[in-house]
Write a protein that holds these residues in place. Sequence first.
Motif, PDB file in Angstrom:
ATOM      1  N   PRO A 123      41.319  29.667  43.576  1.00  0.00           N
ATOM      2  CA  PRO A 123      41.500  28.878  44.796  1.00  0.00           C
ATOM      3  C   PRO A 123      40.314  28.992  45.744  1.00  0.00           C
ATOM      4  CG  PRO A 123      42.652  30.942  45.016  1.00  0.00           C
ATOM      5  CD  PRO A 123      41.923  30.997  43.696  1.00  0.00           C
ATOM      6  N   PHE A 124      39.155  29.227  45.208  1.00  0.00           N
ATOM      7  CA  PHE A 124      37.976  29.391  46.064  1.00  0.00           C
ATOM      8  C   PHE A 124      37.009  28.243  45.853  1.00  0.00           C
ATOM      9  CE2 PHE A 124      39.679  33.470  44.720  1.00  0.00           C
ATOM     10  CZ  PHE A 124      40.073  33.964  45.953  1.00  0.00           C
ATOM     11  N   CYS A 125      35.953  28.231  46.655  1.00  0.00           N
ATOM     12  CA  CYS A 125      34.990  27.138  46.564  1.00  0.00           C
ATOM     13  C   CYS A 125      33.848  27.509  45.644  1.00  0.00           C
ATOM     14  CB  CYS A 125      34.467  26.792  47.949  1.00  0.00           C
ATOM     15  SG  CYS A 125      33.405  28.087  48.615  1.00  0.00           S
ATOM     16  N   SER A 126      33.680  28.789  45.413  1.00  0.00           N
ATOM     17  CA  SER A 126      32.559  29.211  44.591  1.00  0.00           C
ATOM     18  C   SER A 126      32.839  30.593  44.019  1.00  0.00           C
ATOM     19  CB  SER A 126      31.286  29.262  45.428  1.00  0.00           C
ATOM     20  OG  SER A 126      31.460  30.220  46.452  1.00  0.00           O
ATOM     21  N   LYS A 127      32.029  30.973  43.056  1.00  0.00           N
ATOM     22  CA  LYS A 127      32.214  32.282  42.448  1.00  0.00           C
ATOM     23  C   LYS A 127      31.997  33.374  43.492  1.00  0.00           C
ATOM     24  CE  LYS A 127      30.995  35.040  38.481  1.00  0.00           C
ATOM     25  NZ  LYS A 127      29.948  35.416  37.524  1.00  0.00           N
ATOM     26  N   ARG A 128      31.068  33.107  44.367  1.00  0.00           N
ATOM     27  CA  ARG A 128      30.745  34.083  45.399  1.00  0.00           C
ATOM     28  C   ARG A 128      31.980  34.406  46.243  1.00  0.00           C
ATOM     29  NH1 ARG A 128      26.001  33.270  49.802  1.00  0.00           N
ATOM     30  NH2 ARG A 128      25.577  35.439  50.205  1.00  0.00           N
ATOM     31  N   CYS A 129      32.679  33.362  46.656  1.00  0.00           N
ATOM     32  CA  CYS A 129      33.855  33.576  47.503  1.00  0.00           C
ATOM     33  C   CYS A 129      34.964  34.292  46.723  1.00  0.00           C
ATOM     34  CB  CYS A 129      34.360  32.249  48.049  1.00  0.00           C
ATOM     35  SG  CYS A 129      33.405  31.688  49.459  1.00  0.00           S
ATOM     36  N   SER A 130      35.112  33.961  45.465  1.00  0.00           N
ATOM     37  CA  SER A 130      36.148  34.633  44.677  1.00  0.00           C
ATOM     38  C   SER A 130      35.824  36.116  44.545  1.00  0.00           C
ATOM     39  CB  SER A 130      36.274  33.984  43.301  1.00  0.00           C
ATOM     40  OG  SER A 130      35.221  34.384  42.466  1.00  0.00           O
ATOM     41  N   GLU A 131      34.551  36.425  44.466  1.00  0.00           N
ATOM     42  CA  GLU A 131      34.168  37.833  44.369  1.00  0.00           C
ATOM     43  C   GLU A 131      34.383  38.552  45.690  1.00  0.00           C
ATOM     44  OE1 GLU A 131      30.240  37.724  42.846  1.00  0.00           O
ATOM     45  OE2 GLU A 131      30.913  37.583  40.775  1.00  0.00           O
ATOM     46  N   ILE A 132      34.141  37.845  46.765  1.00  0.00           N
ATOM     47  CA  ILE A 132      34.383  38.437  48.087  1.00  0.00           C
ATOM     48  C   ILE A 132      35.859  38.780  48.234  1.00  0.00           C
ATOM     49  CG2 ILE A 132      34.472  37.944  50.549  1.00  0.00           C
ATOM     50  CD1 ILE A 132      31.935  36.254  50.145  1.00  0.00           C
ATOM     51  N   ASP A 133      36.713  37.841  47.807  1.00  0.00           N
ATOM     52  CA  ASP A 133      38.152  38.079  47.902  1.00  0.00           C
ATOM     53  C   ASP A 133      38.569  39.240  47.015  1.00  0.00           C
ATOM     54  OD1 ASP A 133      40.761  36.904  48.955  1.00  0.00           O
ATOM     55  OD2 ASP A 133      41.147  37.135  46.815  1.00  0.00           O
ATOM     56  N   LEU A 134      38.016  39.287  45.823  1.00  0.00           N
ATOM     57  CA  LEU A 134      38.329  40.374  44.907  1.00  0.00           C
ATOM     58  C   LEU A 134      37.942  41.707  45.545  1.00  0.00           C
ATOM     59  CD1 LEU A 134      39.421  40.273  41.958  1.00  0.00           C
ATOM     60  CD2 LEU A 134      37.124  40.857  41.248  1.00  0.00           C
ATOM     61  N   GLY A 135      36.785  41.740  46.175  1.00  0.00           N
ATOM     62  CA  GLY A 135      36.335  42.959  46.837  1.00  0.00           C
ATOM     63  C   GLY A 135      37.294  43.387  47.931  1.00  0.00           C
ATOM     64  N   ARG A 136      37.821  42.419  48.659  1.00  0.00           N
ATOM     65  CA  ARG A 136      38.790  42.752  49.711  1.00  0.00           C
ATOM     66  C   ARG A 136      40.026  43.391  49.114  1.00  0.00           C
ATOM     67  NH1 ARG A 136      38.854  37.541  53.725  1.00  0.00           N
ATOM     68  NH2 ARG A 136      36.770  37.793  54.561  1.00  0.00           N
ATOM     69  N   TRP A 137      40.481  42.810  48.022  1.00  0.00           N
ATOM     70  CA  TRP A 137      41.673  43.344  47.360  1.00  0.00           C
ATOM     71  C   TRP A 137      41.467  44.799  46.968  1.00  0.00           C
ATOM     72  CZ3 TRP A 137      46.593  42.946  45.989  1.00  0.00           C
ATOM     73  CH2 TRP A 137      47.244  41.759  46.264  1.00  0.00           C
ATOM     74  N   PHE A 138      40.340  45.067  46.357  1.00  0.00           N
ATOM     75  CA  PHE A 138      40.077  46.436  45.918  1.00  0.00           C
ATOM     76  C   PHE A 138      40.035  47.371  47.110  1.00  0.00           C
ATOM     77  CE2 PHE A 138      38.374  44.749  41.822  1.00  0.00           C
ATOM     78  CZ  PHE A 138      39.254  45.458  41.038  1.00  0.00           C
ATOM     79  N   ASN A 139      39.401  46.928  48.173  1.00  0.00           N
ATOM     80  CA  ASN A 139      39.319  47.770  49.362  1.00  0.00           C
ATOM     81  C   ASN A 139      40.704  48.088  49.899  1.00  0.00           C
ATOM     82  OD1 ASN A 139      36.597  48.075  49.423  1.00  0.00           O
ATOM     83  ND2 ASN A 139      36.234  46.291  50.728  1.00  0.00           N
ATOM     84  N   GLU A 140      41.577  47.107  49.886  1.00  0.00           N
ATOM     85  CA  GLU A 140      42.916  47.327  50.429  1.00  0.00           C
ATOM     86  C   GLU A 140      43.721  48.268  49.541  1.00  0.00           C
ATOM     87  OE1 GLU A 140      45.137  43.865  51.474  1.00  0.00           O
ATOM     88  OE2 GLU A 140      43.415  43.045  52.551  1.00  0.00           O
ATOM     89  N   SER A 141      43.579  48.113  48.242  1.00  0.00           N
ATOM     90  CA  SER A 141      44.391  48.942  47.344  1.00  0.00           C
ATOM     91  C   SER A 141      43.906  50.387  47.345  1.00  0.00           C
ATOM     92  CB  SER A 141      44.381  48.371  45.929  1.00  0.00           C
ATOM     93  OG  SER A 141      43.063  48.267  45.456  1.00  0.00           O
ATOM     94  N   TYR A 142      42.647  50.570  47.759  1.00  0.00           N
ATOM     95  CA  TYR A 142      42.165  51.949  47.835  1.00  0.00           C
ATOM     96  C   TYR A 142      42.775  52.676  49.029  1.00  0.00           C
ATOM     97  CZ  TYR A 142      38.685  51.515  44.202  1.00  0.00           C
ATOM     98  OH  TYR A 142      38.078  51.381  42.994  1.00  0.00           O
ATOM     99  N   VAL A 143      43.140  51.925  50.064  1.00  0.00           N
ATOM    100  CA  VAL A 143      43.715  52.531  51.253  1.00  0.00           C
ATOM    101  C   VAL A 143      45.226  52.583  51.096  1.00  0.00           C
ATOM    102  CG1 VAL A 143      43.853  52.439  53.748  1.00  0.00           C
ATOM    103  CG2 VAL A 143      41.830  51.556  52.595  1.00  0.00           C
ATOM    104  N   ILE A 144      45.708  53.646  50.492  1.00  0.00           N
ATOM    105  CA  ILE A 144      47.145  53.783  50.268  1.00  0.00           C
ATOM    106  C   ILE A 144      47.708  54.803  51.260  1.00  0.00           C
ATOM    107  CG2 ILE A 144      48.918  54.491  48.655  1.00  0.00           C
ATOM    108  CD1 ILE A 144      46.939  53.604  46.416  1.00  0.00           C
ATOM    109  N   PRO A 145      48.619  54.389  52.096  1.00  0.00           N
ATOM    110  CA  PRO A 145      49.216  55.297  53.071  1.00  0.00           C
ATOM    111  C   PRO A 145      50.050  56.388  52.404  1.00  0.00           C
ATOM    112  CG  PRO A 145      50.344  53.173  53.109  1.00  0.00           C
ATOM    113  CD  PRO A 145      49.163  53.039  52.182  1.00  0.00           C
ATOM    114  N   GLY A 146      50.011  57.583  52.943  1.00  0.00           N
ATOM    115  CA  GLY A 146      50.733  58.702  52.349  1.00  0.00           C
ATOM    116  C   GLY A 146      52.242  58.543  52.436  1.00  0.00           C
TER     117      GLY A 146
END
Length: 61
Positions: free
Chosen positions: A23-46
């Motif tokens: 659902p993105f306009c370019s590969k670049r944007c899809s990678e940016i979104d993927l990066g956000r996802w990874f960042n969020e999943s790394y921050v897991i509350p105790g």
Amino acid sequence: MKAANQILKCPICNEGTKEKYRPFCSKRCSEIDLGRWFNESYVIPGEQTSLGQENDDEMDY
Ligand SMILES: [Zn+2]
């Protein structure tokens, strides 16, 4: 009849999306979104540990 929902906007930059990169306009944007996802999943509350214990009680049958 035309499906009005066909035109989607890239959630990253709000440009029109391209079919190839939906659902993105370019590969670049899809990678940016993927990066956000990874960042969020790394921050897991105790607090998740206590939630898991609650579930254990109910699923014990
Ligand atoms: Zn984009």
